[in-house]
Design a protein around this motif. Sequence first.
Motif, PDB file in Angstrom:
ATOM      1  N   ALA A  89      11.711  -4.220   7.805  1.00  0.00           N
ATOM      2  CA  ALA A  89      11.486  -3.071   8.680  1.00  0.00           C
ATOM      3  C   ALA A  89      11.753  -3.435  10.140  1.00  0.00           C
ATOM      4  CB  ALA A  89      10.056  -2.563   8.514  1.00  0.00           C
ATOM      5  N   LEU A  90      11.282  -4.612  10.550  1.00  0.00           N
ATOM      6  CA  LEU A  90      11.503  -5.049  11.930  1.00  0.00           C
ATOM      7  C   LEU A  90      12.986  -5.282  12.193  1.00  0.00           C
ATOM      8  CD1 LEU A  90      10.338  -5.961  14.648  1.00  0.00           C
ATOM      9  CD2 LEU A  90      10.094  -8.264  13.697  1.00  0.00           C
ATOM     10  N   LEU A 123       4.385  -8.581   1.496  1.00  0.00           N
ATOM     11  CA  LEU A 123       4.143  -7.763   2.676  1.00  0.00           C
ATOM     12  C   LEU A 123       4.931  -8.283   3.868  1.00  0.00           C
ATOM     13  CD1 LEU A 123       2.631  -5.523   4.184  1.00  0.00           C
ATOM     14  CD2 LEU A 123       0.740  -7.136   4.515  1.00  0.00           C
ATOM     15  N   ARG A 124       4.924  -9.605   4.035  1.00  0.00           N
ATOM     16  CA  ARG A 124       5.684 -10.191   5.137  1.00  0.00           C
ATOM     17  C   ARG A 124       7.173  -9.888   5.005  1.00  0.00           C
ATOM     18  NH1 ARG A 124       6.673 -16.511   5.920  1.00  0.00           N
ATOM     19  NH2 ARG A 124       8.791 -15.895   5.715  1.00  0.00           N
ATOM     20  N   GLN A 174      10.553   0.686   3.040  1.00  0.00           N
ATOM     21  CA  GLN A 174       9.927  -0.621   2.821  1.00  0.00           C
ATOM     22  C   GLN A 174       8.441  -0.467   2.499  1.00  0.00           C
ATOM     23  OE1 GLN A 174      11.550  -3.582   2.617  1.00  0.00           O
ATOM     24  NE2 GLN A 174      13.380  -2.301   2.806  1.00  0.00           N
ATOM     25  N   ILE A 175       7.774   0.475   3.157  1.00  0.00           N
ATOM     26  CA  ILE A 175       6.363   0.736   2.828  1.00  0.00           C
ATOM     27  C   ILE A 175       6.242   1.223   1.393  1.00  0.00           C
ATOM     28  CG2 ILE A 175       4.370   2.186   3.390  1.00  0.00           C
ATOM     29  CD1 ILE A 175       5.320   2.188   6.290  1.00  0.00           C
ATOM     30  N   TRP A 176       7.149   2.097   1.006  1.00  0.00           N
ATOM     31  CA  TRP A 176       7.124   2.619  -0.362  1.00  0.00           C
ATOM     32  C   TRP A 176       7.390   1.509  -1.381  1.00  0.00           C
ATOM     33  CZ3 TRP A 176       5.483   6.426  -3.206  1.00  0.00           C
ATOM     34  CH2 TRP A 176       6.029   6.638  -4.464  1.00  0.00           C
ATOM     35  N   LEU A 177       8.349   0.631  -1.097  1.00  0.00           N
ATOM     36  CA  LEU A 177       8.660  -0.454  -2.024  1.00  0.00           C
ATOM     37  C   LEU A 177       7.488  -1.431  -2.173  1.00  0.00           C
ATOM     38  CD1 LEU A 177      12.357  -1.238  -1.027  1.00  0.00           C
ATOM     39  CD2 LEU A 177      11.539  -0.142  -3.134  1.00  0.00           C
TER      40      LEU A 177
END
Length: 246
Positions: free
Chosen positions: A17-18, A10-11, A87-90
């Motif tokens: 994403a950031l 998650l990190r 990234q959320i999907w991955l």
Amino acid sequence: MPLLDHLIELRRRLLWALAAFVVCFFITYHFSADIYSFLAKPLADLMEARGENRRMIFTALYEAFFTDLKVAFFAAAFISFPVVAGQIWLFVAPGLYRSEKRALLPFLCATPLLFLLGGALAYYVIFPFAWGFFLSFENPQGAGGLPIQLEARVSEYLDLVMKLIFAFGITFQLPVALSLLAKVGIVTSAGLKKYRRYAIVGMFIVAAILAPPDVITQCGLAIPLIGLYEISIIAAKLVEPKPVEV
């Protein structure tokens, strides 16, 4: 995966994403003046059509600088959204079954397209009509010989434009939201038809809250919402679980 590995993953996704947002922010800040000119073009075109040489103002020393920051933030969030969504999907996809992936992927793809469609409707259709309506209250002769003319502040104009684009973009997610609810069985196409009249009233209430207090902008938001609601009924009919025949 153990919980610690999930947190590490998650990190890593959040950092990607950031990083995408930060890169987009610096790029869009460099072009913030051009982006603002694009956002102000509907108002500039109306003023030019009226044969007026007009300007926009700022009344605080820091106002123009923070307006550029807002423009860059707004544009960076919009441009980096596909990367963030990816990234959320991955992160989520490995925990889904293949059938669940096939079910969710169309909704993930439709979300940015519908947001873009809503923003485009606001920019190309609503803005010219709404700005023309507001400018109609100008009085060059004025009361007692004093002209009443618009001197738009850069920050106030940007806040209004961003509010409307986000309002149209978010409300255009209605088919996605209702289709997802129908997919999991929370709502049905028959129920959506049954409560259509209440939904129409609710859409005008939402438009009255999100849009400026003028009839043109509110109807410009409510009428597409009604059309999207009808599309949602059709989409819900297609994706809702079929009754099991005994």
